[in-house]
Design an enzyme around this catalytic site. Structure first.
Site, PDB file in Angstrom:
ATOM      1  N   HIS A 262     -98.428 -25.029 -10.707  1.00  0.00           N
ATOM      2  CA  HIS A 262     -98.726 -24.167 -11.851  1.00  0.00           C
ATOM      3  C   HIS A 262     -97.721 -24.467 -12.959  1.00  0.00           C
ATOM      4  O   HIS A 262     -96.534 -24.168 -12.821  1.00  0.00           O
ATOM      5  CB  HIS A 262     -98.645 -22.699 -11.444  1.00  0.00           C
ATOM      6  CG  HIS A 262     -98.749 -21.777 -12.625  1.00  0.00           C
ATOM      7  ND1 HIS A 262     -99.932 -21.570 -13.285  1.00  0.00           N
ATOM      8  CD2 HIS A 262     -97.817 -21.053 -13.281  1.00  0.00           C
ATOM      9  CE1 HIS A 262     -99.723 -20.742 -14.294  1.00  0.00           C
ATOM     10  NE2 HIS A 262     -98.445 -20.420 -14.309  1.00  0.00           N
ATOM     11  N   ASP A 374    -102.014 -16.949 -12.699  1.00  0.00           N
ATOM     12  CA  ASP A 374    -100.851 -16.251 -13.258  1.00  0.00           C
ATOM     13  C   ASP A 374    -101.181 -15.370 -14.449  1.00  0.00           C
ATOM     14  O   ASP A 374    -100.289 -14.822 -15.075  1.00  0.00           O
ATOM     15  CB  ASP A 374     -99.799 -17.300 -13.664  1.00  0.00           C
ATOM     16  CG  ASP A 374     -98.445 -16.695 -13.971  1.00  0.00           C
ATOM     17  OD1 ASP A 374     -98.080 -15.688 -13.340  1.00  0.00           O
ATOM     18  OD2 ASP A 374     -97.746 -17.213 -14.848  1.00  0.00           O
TER      19      ASP A 374
END
Length: 1006
Positions: A262, A374
């Site tokens: 990420h 996220d």
């Protein structure tokens, strides 16, 4: 039998740490090191390789904040190492506890070929296997000395977040630059013992399996000669084969591991650094794919792929090859992992349009999943957008961060405002940086909330944010966990493979209706006001640019700016990333964002101006261009005409001081403090302001959350409040329809102009705040004489209701929430809207008056400004301008209309005569959100619209141009499956829409 469990476990920890792990590299020799420090911004690879380096020793300090240093390491493989595996160990000064938040490097061969990234948990570079004695080694490392902004004492103000304030002090100490022999047997033994030790720690103390492992580990440690680990590692491994071969039970939880990194497109680093983070990570992952045939890696955010293609073609070639092999997987189908609360309807749609189109154009791959691990909560309008883009699944992890309520499902159907359902998964591993530790795998199995109905979850595996992605150690652990008694089973799979299996296994999962609210990071709806204003203004300028350019193209042959609009959309979409638009990035990011939005606005104003000049023609007729989707004062939506005059406004004085504005529709009383003490709907005979209260009330709160300063506002902020009622001046405006109010407080000053235009049912509040407070929260309050148990907030392609009460912890947790252009409250037959041109955060509370009529007061408070000091210590300092309007007597239709109008003010010009719209809609409930030419350059006109009032609607669309064909499409302007074309009679199209239904029409011109 005596219990020696703790004794063996302690023995394992010490032997691993002090004897076995150090024996992984039993021999090493130092490399020679030289360095060249780039004088400014990062340089092209060829320039870095050609630069003349100077010698540097291990132990030397290097790297000013945000600098780039090019290290050259050279050496010779000793003859005695011939036939062995040799690696370079390159430690730039890493802290292994902070992968992704410090210095990083990308290793190149002398010819410029990228090898792999260097990261805290990934410091090795394979030199040869087997090696040839006497082989010369030469490697180059492009090292970024990114400072540690989020350190061991987080959330403290730091100057390191901007190049202008970061200083020049070296940040890192060069720690190790060696050639070393890798003993692969010892390395494998380390992984055997780690997996078994971590599994053992998660099993019940009285389980037979735990004790089987304990005995096997004990025997393996007995087999290790601590003075000759390398010579006895094979023997130790043999004693573990039995417990490693025991298969998992049939009911074991199943985990689909997806290699992942990420990477925030900007956060504690600027956008330019993310370009390099992505290059390092993709270099790492393509190398790992070459070495590990079972491994699968997924990367989202088409923007990041585009950066690699544009800036690192040598890396891009490897990426394309890996994608063709099927194990390097484009994921998510969005331009970036954006915030989903604040982006407007069209912007949210274009995230999917541009993301999916990039992957289709480059690889012929279409994503069916949205990948947003996220993002800080999910708006209730999103499911319909996902489906309209041709996708059907959603993954996120962030909801596990909620502080108050535990979400009841991990796999479920998420239902949006229009009834669309999306199969959704929250990984129960509760991290998007899984490292295959036993504790993580066991937590996923224990935590999974859908046991008995399903037993399949996903684990995004790898270090993110520049941590380098998945490591070979994670892959090795996953191999041991593929089918291991006592553990969940682990297999590498693509996101699509996981979702297909999970959906087949769980055909009737539970349903969650409405927004997925994150009970955390609520202040991201307010922090960095200018970034949010830049986004809102850009969205509406893009709407105008497309509308007027398309109209001019059809009417006059105006050149439609396809390439410019495509580029600008991608710029705006990039800045909707979930740490830019939410205001949670460093000062550098937001400084650049302000400049970018200014450039975008100038360019779009140029497109709008050129198109309107082409449409207006030569002449002296006064024209008003109305881009809003509703007609106003005789000017059609999407057209231009001479506007009708609308009466007059009178300005008088109140007996007790202050002023009265009256236009025959509303009567507004502003007292000597500059507060609105009355807003009377004259036709309804209804007062808007609660008895004894005042609107336009600025309220100041202390704002120091427990952590995550730019992200969070904690509920205790409400415990203290200062009502800003003292005014420096309250004066009548020279235009006869406004009042000017000036207030000073602390180090700040607010100037407001309250205006009531002729013929308008809205009081407009223009606020200019010269803001210089620290750790304060500024709200603008409207106490309303309304009994409302719920209220409506605009979201993408519709609105969403939230309760005003706090009956349960779920409602109480929503003490700060998001709206787009309006919030609306009503009693049956009469309501009030508060509309805005650039704010998102708000709160709505209700009280029952104890005296007088004992009626209910419902207070809407708009969040204007904050002043957190981390990660940008100067957050929001300076001058800000906001526009809001109070709309008494508003139904939901009025709220929708006025929300558009305040964001799309009319433009005035002169020309030859009226300009008719390309599309006219006869029902105000059907709102057009895009009029444009098709992206493929065909010249087809694309019209997107939705039902905006929350009910069923039928509308006629009258087309201002001859149409040969009409097709219902998805967001990517492809024919929609299983959709009947609307009824058409000549150039009139009739549509019937469900509540909040979104429709896109592609119109081929005759």
């Amino acid at each position: 039998m005596h219990d020696d469990r703790t004794l063996v476990e302690a023995r394992l920890r010490r032997v691993l740490d002090e004897r076995i792990r150090p024996a992984v590299y039993p021999e090493s020799v130092p490399l020679r090191v030289a360095v060249w420090h780039a004088p400014g911004e990062p340089v092209p690879v060829a320039q870095g390789l050609a630069a003349e380096p100077a010698p540097i020793e291990v132990g030397a300090r290097w790297g000013a904040p945000w600098g780039t240093s090019w290290f050259t390491v050279t050496g010779t493989v000793p003859e005695a190492w011939a036939g062995r595996t040799v690696e370079a160990l390159l430690d730039l000064g890493f802290d292994e506890n902070m992968p992704g938040f410090q210095c990083e490097g990308l290793v190149y061969r002398p010819d410029g070929t990228p090898v792999k990234g260097l990261n805290p948990r990934n410091q090795w570079v394979r030199v040869a296997a087997p090696a040839a004695g006497g082989e010369e080694v030469r490697l180059h490392v492009e090292a970024a000395s990114n400072p540690v902004v989020l350190d061991y004492h987080p959330f403290r103000p730091t100057p390191l977040g901007d190049l202008a304030t970061a200083g020049h002090e070296p940040q890192y100490t060069l720690t190790r630059m060696d050639l070393a022999v890798l003993d692969e047997t010892v390395w494998q033994l380390v992984l055997d013992l780690e997996v078994l030790g971590e599994l053992m720690a998660e099993l019940p103390e009285d389980s037979a399996r735990r004790h089987d492992i304990l005995r096997a580990v004990d025997r393996a440690l007995d087999a290790v000669d601590l003075q000759d680990v390398n010579g006895t590692a094979d023997r130790a491994r043999e004693r573990l084969t039995g417990v490693l071969a025991a298969p998992a039970v049939p009911s074991a939880h199943r985990i689909s591991a997806v290699g992942h990194a990420h990477i925030d497109s900007a956060w504690l680093w600027p956008l330019r650094e993310t370009v390099r983070k992505v290059a390092r990570t993709t270099s790492n992952m393509t190398a790992l794919l070459d070495d590990e045939p079972d491994f699968v890696f997924a990367m989202s955010q088409a923007q990041q792929w585009a950066w690699v293609k544009e800036h690192r073609p040598e890396v891009w070639a490897r990426v394309k090859k890996a994608v063709a092999g099927g194990r390097f997987v484009p994921a998510g189908g969005m331009w970036v992992e954006s915030d989903t609360n604040m982006p407007g309807s069209e912007a949210m749609a274009r995230q999917f349009v541009h993301g999916k189109r990039f992957f289709l154009d480059e690889f012929g791959i279409e994503n069916e999943e949205a990948w947003l691990p996220d993002t800080f909560g999910f708006a209730a309008g999103l499911p319909q957008i996902i489906r309209a883009a041709g996708s059907k699944w959603l993954l996120t992890q962030k909801i596990s961060w909620s502080r108050t309520n535990r979400f009841p499902h991990h796999t479920f159907q998420w239902e949006g405002i229009d009834g669309t359902r999306i199969f959704t998964h929250f990984p129960p591993v509760d991290t998007y940086n899984c490292s295959m530790k036993g504790a993580e795998i066991a937590h996923a199995a224990r935590n999974f909330r859908d046991k008995g109905r399903a037993r399949h979850s996903l684990a995004p595996t790898g270090w993110g944010d520049g941590g380098g992605g998945t490591t070979r150690e994670m892959v090795a652990k996953a191999a041991r966990l593929r089918d291991l008694e006592g553990s969940a089973t682990v297999a590498w799979e693509t996101p699509a493979a996981f979702f297909a299996k999970a959906e087949a296994e769980y055909p009737d999962p539970p349903v969650w209706v409405g927004e997925l609210y994150l009970e955390l990071h609520r202040a991201t709806l307010t922090s960095q006001a200018k970034t949010k204003q830049g986004n809102r203004r850009s969205e509406h300028l893009l709407y105008e640019a497309e509308l007027w350019a398309a109209t001019a193209a059809v009417r006059t042959g105006f050149r439609y700016p396809y390439e410019d609009l495509d580029r600008i959309w991608k710029t705006v979409l990039l800045h909707q990333f979930h740490d830019i638009l939410p205001g949670s990035s460093i000062a550098w990011v937001h400084r650049e964002a302000r400049a970018t939005y200014a450039r975008v606005a100038a360019e779009l104003e140029g497109i709008v101006g050129a198109a309107q000049r082409a449409l207006a023609g030569e002449g002296d007729t006064p024209l008003v261009f109305n881009a809003a989707p509703h007609p106003h004062a005789g000017v059609p939506a999407g057209g231009a005409a001479t506007a009708r005059t609308q009466g007059a406004t009178t300005l008088g004085s109140r007996p007790d001081g202050g002023h009265v504005l009256d236009n025959g529709l509303l009567r507004i009383e502003i007292d000597a403090r500059g507060l609105v003490v009355s807003a009377r709907d004259l036709a309804a005979g209804r007062e808007t302001i609660a008895p004894g209260a005042a609107a336009n009330l600025l309220q100041l709160h202390a704002d120091f959350p427990n952590m995550w300063d730019a992200w969070d506002v904690d509920e205790f902020y409400r415990n203290t409040v200062t009502d800003l009622t003292d005014a420096d001046a309250v004066t009548a405006g020279e235009d006869g329809s406004s009042v000017r109010v000036v207030r000073s407080f602390g180090a700040s000053r607010v100037t407001q102009v309250l205006s009531l235009a002729p013929g308008e049912r809205r009081l407009v509040l223009d606020t200019e705040a010269d803001w210089h407070e620290t750790e304060k929260f500024l709200k603008l309050a409207f106490p309303l004489d309304l009994h409302a148990e719920r209220y409506a907030s605009e979201t993408q392609f519709g609105h969403f209701h939230r309760p005003t009460h706090t009956n349960t912890s779920w409602e109480a947790a929503k003490f700060e929430a998001c709206n787009h252009r309006f919030v609306h409250l009503e009693e049956p037959g009469w309501g009030v809207a508060v509309v805005n041109d650039s704010t998102y955060g708000h709160d709505v509370t209700r009280t029952v008056r104890t005296g007088g009529d004992r009626g209910t007061t419902t207070t809407v408070r708009v969040s204007l400004l904050r002043a957190p000091r981390f990660p940008d210590p100067e957050t929001d300092q300076g001058v800000h301008r906001f526009r809001h309007a109070l709309v008494p007597g508003a139904g939901i239709a009025d709220a929708v209309r006025e929300g558009w109008r305040i964001n799309l003010p009319e433009r005035r010009a002169t020309g030859a005569g009226a300009v008719s719209p390309l599309v006219t809609v006869d029902n105000p409930a059907v709102v057009v959100t895009a009029v444009k030419l098709a992206d493929d350059g065909s010249g087809d006109v694309v019209v997107r619209f939705h039902e905006a009032h929350g009910g069923r609607a039928e509308a006629a669309l009258d087309l201002g141009f001859p149409v040969a064909d009409c097709t219902v499409t998805d967001l990517l302007e492809r024919p929609a499956e299983e959709t009947e074309p609307p009824a058409r009679a000549g150039d009139r199209i009739t549509v019937r829409l469900r509540p909040f239904e979104l429709t896109t029409l592609r119109l081929r011109r005759a």
